[in-house]
Design a protein around this motif. Structure first.
Motif, PDB file in Angstrom:
ATOM      1  N   ARG A 209       0.399   9.481   3.266  1.00 23.30           N
ATOM      2  CA  ARG A 209      -0.961   9.622   3.754  1.00 23.30           C
ATOM      3  C   ARG A 209      -1.606  10.761   2.979  1.00 23.30           C
ATOM      4  NH1 ARG A 209      -0.196  10.844   9.178  1.00 23.30           N
ATOM      5  NH2 ARG A 209      -0.801  13.035   9.181  1.00 23.30           N
TER       6      ARG A 209
ATOM      7  N   CYS B  89      -3.158   2.111  -3.760  1.00 16.32           N
ATOM      8  CA  CYS B  89      -3.739   2.896  -2.669  1.00 16.32           C
ATOM      9  C   CYS B  89      -5.093   2.352  -2.245  1.00 16.32           C
ATOM     10  CB  CYS B  89      -3.853   4.356  -3.061  1.00 16.32           C
ATOM     11  SG  CYS B  89      -5.157   4.679  -4.227  1.00 16.32           S
ATOM     12  N   ASP B  90      -5.489   2.751  -1.078  1.00 17.86           N
ATOM     13  CA  ASP B  90      -6.755   2.302  -0.507  1.00 17.86           C
ATOM     14  C   ASP B  90      -7.337   3.444   0.315  1.00 17.86           C
ATOM     15  OD1 ASP B  90      -8.791   0.548  -0.025  1.00 17.86           O
ATOM     16  OD2 ASP B  90      -7.499  -1.065   0.687  1.00 17.86           O
ATOM     17  N   THR B  91      -8.615   3.336   0.635  1.00 19.89           N
ATOM     18  CA  THR B  91      -9.270   4.368   1.437  1.00 19.89           C
ATOM     19  C   THR B  91      -9.636   3.767   2.790  1.00 19.89           C
ATOM     20  OG1 THR B  91     -10.276   5.051  -0.643  1.00 19.89           O
ATOM     21  CG2 THR B  91     -11.058   6.133   1.346  1.00 19.89           C
TER      22      THR B  91
ATOM     23  N   ARG C 261      -9.482   7.931  -5.305  1.00 20.76           N
ATOM     24  CA  ARG C 261      -8.871   6.596  -5.207  1.00 20.76           C
ATOM     25  C   ARG C 261      -8.756   5.959  -6.594  1.00 20.76           C
ATOM     26  NH1 ARG C 261      -9.642   1.277  -5.016  1.00 20.76           N
ATOM     27  NH2 ARG C 261     -11.774   1.545  -5.737  1.00 20.76           N
TER      28      ARG C 261
ATOM     29  N   LEU D 164       0.879  -1.164   0.000  1.00 21.16           N
ATOM     30  CA  LEU D 164       0.000   0.000   0.000  1.00 21.16           C
ATOM     31  C   LEU D 164       0.915   1.211   0.000  1.00 21.16           C
ATOM     32  CD1 LEU D 164      -3.071   0.244   0.112  1.00 21.16           C
ATOM     33  CD2 LEU D 164      -2.889   0.483   2.583  1.00 21.16           C
ATOM     34  N   GLN D 165       0.878   1.979  -1.089  1.00 23.13           N
ATOM     35  CA  GLN D 165       1.779   3.127  -1.197  1.00 23.13           C
ATOM     36  C   GLN D 165       1.152   4.394  -0.635  1.00 23.13           C
ATOM     37  OE1 GLN D 165       2.276   2.643  -5.503  1.00 23.13           O
ATOM     38  NE2 GLN D 165       4.453   2.271  -5.144  1.00 23.13           N
ATOM     39  N   ALA D 166      -0.151   4.447  -0.710  1.00 23.44           N
ATOM     40  CA  ALA D 166      -0.830   5.652  -0.221  1.00 23.44           C
ATOM     41  C   ALA D 166      -2.139   5.246   0.434  1.00 23.44           C
ATOM     42  CB  ALA D 166      -1.096   6.609  -1.372  1.00 23.44           C
ATOM     43  N   ILE D 167      -2.445   5.891   1.557  1.00 26.29           N
ATOM     44  CA  ILE D 167      -3.719   5.640   2.228  1.00 26.29           C
ATOM     45  C   ILE D 167      -4.504   6.952   2.275  1.00 26.29           C
ATOM     46  CG2 ILE D 167      -2.691   5.951   4.543  1.00 26.29           C
ATOM     47  CD1 ILE D 167      -5.561   3.527   3.666  1.00 26.29           C
TER      48      ILE D 167
ATOM     49  N   LYS E  98      -5.399   4.876  -8.602  1.00 16.71           N
ATOM     50  CA  LYS E  98      -5.231   3.478  -8.991  1.00 16.71           C
ATOM     51  C   LYS E  98      -4.909   3.397 -10.487  1.00 16.71           C
ATOM     52  CE  LYS E  98      -6.693  -0.923  -7.472  1.00 16.71           C
ATOM     53  NZ  LYS E  98      -6.967  -1.470  -6.160  1.00 16.71           N
TER      54      LYS E  98
END
Lengths: 562, 562
Positions: free
Chosen positions: A410, A385-387, A375, A346-349, A379
């Protein structure tokens, strides 16, 4: 910037429950984070509600500077990089760690396949008889061999050991398969797990009873070809550290005292842990010379001098999940793990902020829709990334949680951000904050992730460079070690002198560090003879050990080490 | 066509030797075939020189129709798909087999990763205590467990077994990790090897003491989601067989008697071996129901009825290197292995022909240059190909050798082909010959390889279709089995009836086949209840077993089987 990293009042339980039910039915809801990424303490947190409690529960209690070893053990468990496995009193990698390992595996596998290395899969068991063939080599492993003595309730006639490494399994087949110089080079690699039943306490990634690795075993007609491969593979290992893990390494040759006992010479990549000033071996690539080919009778007819036999030249090289441990030790901090973007699953949340109990359902929905758009566009841009839409957690709690898990970037998004058409970004490795216009996300975030990768490498590299002292004065060695340095000194390369140096750099009464705790008192050992020597060794330079009369052969890097 | 598949006079030893020396120095010489692809008998062959001897030495002596089992055992060894491993009295996959396995692995892994399945790596050891937790399930494995009782020379306090499968290792962690419905689905897969210390004789790929597989273990909130995954994964398994291995399969559900004992229901893909008329299980995808979640206490709070506990619904699914054995049994012939192009490491082998002792060095060189051009253009077109430039072997010997190794396409190229601007191609699976203009190679060969893939599938499919008899007359069952068919019959699905059917279809005095040898006398067992039923089962139809009074529940496929 919309949202300072401060507490948000937790929503009332009733509201939480309603929302959970709603979410559970919503078909398009972005998936909840994976269990391996989820806080185990969430039930308690949901009860206590407030921010501080949550933050305390998930944080690491030891500090990196205060008690490095405790910090590391706590970190890898709390950041869910390993799980403790009671059955064998050891640790196992989590799915998060497996993602990193597989990224490394794919990178390395593509490069060795390109070289023509074939994938092999030799059995995990070997008998005492075949182990005895290479007694010298296996002696070191003997106390750690796991012996299968029974199948079902019947005793085996010949017990078999689980491989600690595969020379004894593979080389009889080298002897069978290599019958002519045209069968060379033979280049095999296997990805597997090996077992070394350590009596000592295990250390996650660095010393576990079972661990994953790759072991390459090759055979060449000539010493030159064999030597070239040893260095080529070492360069790939350096690539794993430098390009994927953002860890700088020094490439070099091991001294006689530190080389692989069964081989001719060993090359290594050595990393440095700034927090305790220790060196750590990264991976090794060995030229075995003709030692094993003589033991296992692996010969071909000399293509030039007919009728003459040539024992083949062999190499072996291995990289294990230890790499993950080295990476964790270097980059992580008191808040938790810090992952380089290239290997982060996961690179970004993406975290919604500024939503309160007063926000209307319509506003919530509009905000959620915008989040999902962001998001999706990330992607599409190739960002993993995910939320984080979990209810019942404050943004601050989520910040802490994802910091603990090491997510490189973040992205905070609140109504005020929305009004300005931006998101707020926070870099995990530096804490740096900034904003990015929503329209630029697809181009700016991938670049930013690469910038973070580079910044992490540069920071580690600056620290290693600063703490790699070239010394020509013996008196300066011990103070250098005590201030977290490794040293590069003129050295005669003799094993006896190396032993003596180790003894001389132990301290009976260890000095106290600035925190009042004793500094490490172990003696230093040689890490490697760097291929890139710091400067020319003036002819006639003496070995730096004041008791040694011999001439120095090289600048050799020494340090306290793992 | 330049070159009939007949003998070429072998070159005189002196000429061979000169050429070898020359080749050894030539820097641009295409690499010799890998050891795993090289004939072990070449030294003898080089001595005897002639064609027939060579051909006889490398050929398979048993025939597929005459003695299927001996043929298979001989084939997999001579075609170098396995090596015998003395230490554990079992076989291990060769690098050629590992290429196939990795092709399958990459195909399947990409598809499950897309579904969100995470890669895991659980330990290989488990203790008696945790095995006892799932006694019923483990009972079948108990006689085959390999027990580690010692580490070094010390007895272990608690012996550990090497995993025969990983339920007992993994599910305690499911219980730990799954704490809320938001942790679902949990989808894990691992690629590893497992050990089942079989007392019986091993069969390469089908029954070995250690084998490679993937094991997927997942958990869902609802039965529906779980059931959907079981079928989705089964479809991927069918894809491995049909799309990669050119093997048609029937998808279906196992009967109660044949399902995985620990689970709720089992789905399977079933293949058919034309040579002996037996069915063979391809891979299975199980719905475990709530059996294991009750054993291991894997629960979440019901998101709808708060306060209620729900035991999660679990699946497990596995595919092993057995797939390679099934593929070999179906496609290969008396000349050796026949590989479908999509999984062949070497898709085409380029062999120079028409070069004799009279050919001038200039002509040889020009021919070699042209060969290399062809190889490079094929490689550019994405064809995995190599050139067989080995000296001292006749083209006929090389033809036999590559036929034995199963390379899908042989490309012959001689001076006469060169004059016409064509190459001669020979299809391994059918023996069909043709020519292709050199200028068209880059487009025609990839298409041809896909055509071969399809033709191999179609042939196997036609055979399976022809030998899958829908019967409504019990008297026809035994004759059908004795003429290498599987049968689809109305069946009550009761385990006791199934046992009885097995007994009733055994033969006290087996019939003799056309070759005068006894036909298999084993009874038939159920293979699956095909999802695609052959036709509607008329209400009130009786189970075909004449002793059974029950009504049939389905058309069920039965056969003699592995």
């Amino acid at each position: 910037m919309e949202q300072e990293k401060t507490a948000q009042p937790a929503e009332a339980p009733a509201v939480q429950q309603q929302q959970q039910e709603k979410k559970a039915k919503a078909p398009k809801q972005p998936k909840a984070p994976k269990p391996s990424q989820q806080p185990k303490q969430k039930k308690e947190v949901a009860v206590v509600g407030g921010k501080k409690q949550g933050a305390e529960l998930i944080g690491i209690t030891a500090t990196k500077d205060g008690n490095f070893s405790a910090w590391y053990q706590e970190l890898v468990l709390k950041a869910e990089m390993v799980e403790y496995y009671n059955e064998a009193s050891t640790e196992m990698p989590s799915t998060a760690s497996m993602y990193i390992w597989n990224t490394i595996r794919n990178w390395f596998q593509a490069r060795i396949a390109e070289r023509g290395v074939d994938e092999a899969s030799f059995p995990m068991f070997l008998s005492k008889t075949s182990l005895d063939k290479e007694k010298d080599h296996v002696e070191g492993f003997a106390p750690e061999l796991a012996w299968v003595t029974k199948a079902g309730d019947k005793d085996l006639e010949v017990p078999v050991a689980v491989r600690p490494t595969s020379e004894a399994v593979m080389y009889p087949y080298f002897s069978k398969w290599i019958r002519s110089h045209r069968d060379l080079p033979l280049m095999l690699n296997q990805w597997n797990s090996v077992v070394r039943w350590e009596a000592k306490q295990t250390t996650p990634f660095l010393r576990t009873r079972e661990f994953l690795w790759q072991e390459g075993h090759t055979a060449y007609l000539t010493e030159e070809e064999s030597a070239k491969e040893v260095r080529d593979i070492l360069e790939l290992y350096a690539g794993v550290y430098e390009e994927l893990l953002a860890v700088p390494v020094v490439r070099g040759k091991k001294t006689e005292a530190e080389k692989f006992a069964g081989g001719a010479w060993t090359t290594t990549v050595e990393a440095y842990i700034p927090a305790n000033g220790r060196g750590i071996q990264g991976a090794t690539s060995h030229c075995l010379g003709q030692n094993f080919s003589k033991m296992f009778d692996i010969t071909v007819e000399d293509p030039v001098n007919k009728g003459e036999k040539i024992h083949v030249w062999q190499n072996s090289w291995g990289l294990s999940t230890r790499v993950i441990g080295v990476m964790v030790m270097i980059h992580s901090d008191d808040k938790g793990l810090v992952l380089p973007p290239r290997i982060a699953k996961l690179q970004a949340i993406l975290i919604p902020v500024g939503i309160t109990a007063k926000t209307t359902p319509e506003d919530r929905e509009a905000h959620a829709k915008k989040l999902e758009e962001i998001r999706v566009s990330l992607k599409k841009a190739g960002v993993r990334c995910d939320t984080d839409l979990r209810d019942g957690y404050t943004p601050a709690w989520k910040f802490n949680d994802w910091e603990l898990k090491g997510v490189p970037l973040r992205i905070e998004f609140g109504p005020k951000d929305a009004a300005q058409g931006v998101v707020t970004v926070v870099h995990r490795h530096s804490g740096e904050k900034g904003t990015i216009p929503i329209d630029d996300l697809a181009t700016k975030v991938p670049t930013l992730l690469e910038d973070i990768q580079k910044a992490m490498y540069d920071k580690a590299d600056a620290s290693f460079t600063e703490h790699r002292l070239v010394l020509e004065d013996w008196e300066k060695v011990l103070p250098a070690l005590n201030t977290k340095n490794v040293v590069i000194i003129p050295f005669c390369e003799a094993p006896a002198c190396e032993d003596r140096i180790k003894d001389m750099t132990k301290e009976e009464k260890p000095m106290l560090g600035p925190d009042g705790k004793p500094l490490p008192s172990m003696g230093m050992k040689s890490l490697c003879i760097p291929f890139t020597q710091p400067k020319e060794l003036v002819s006639g330079t003496k070995c730096l050990n004041p008791e040694c009369k011999a001439e120095a052969k090289s600048w050799t890097m020494f340090g306290r080490s793992y």
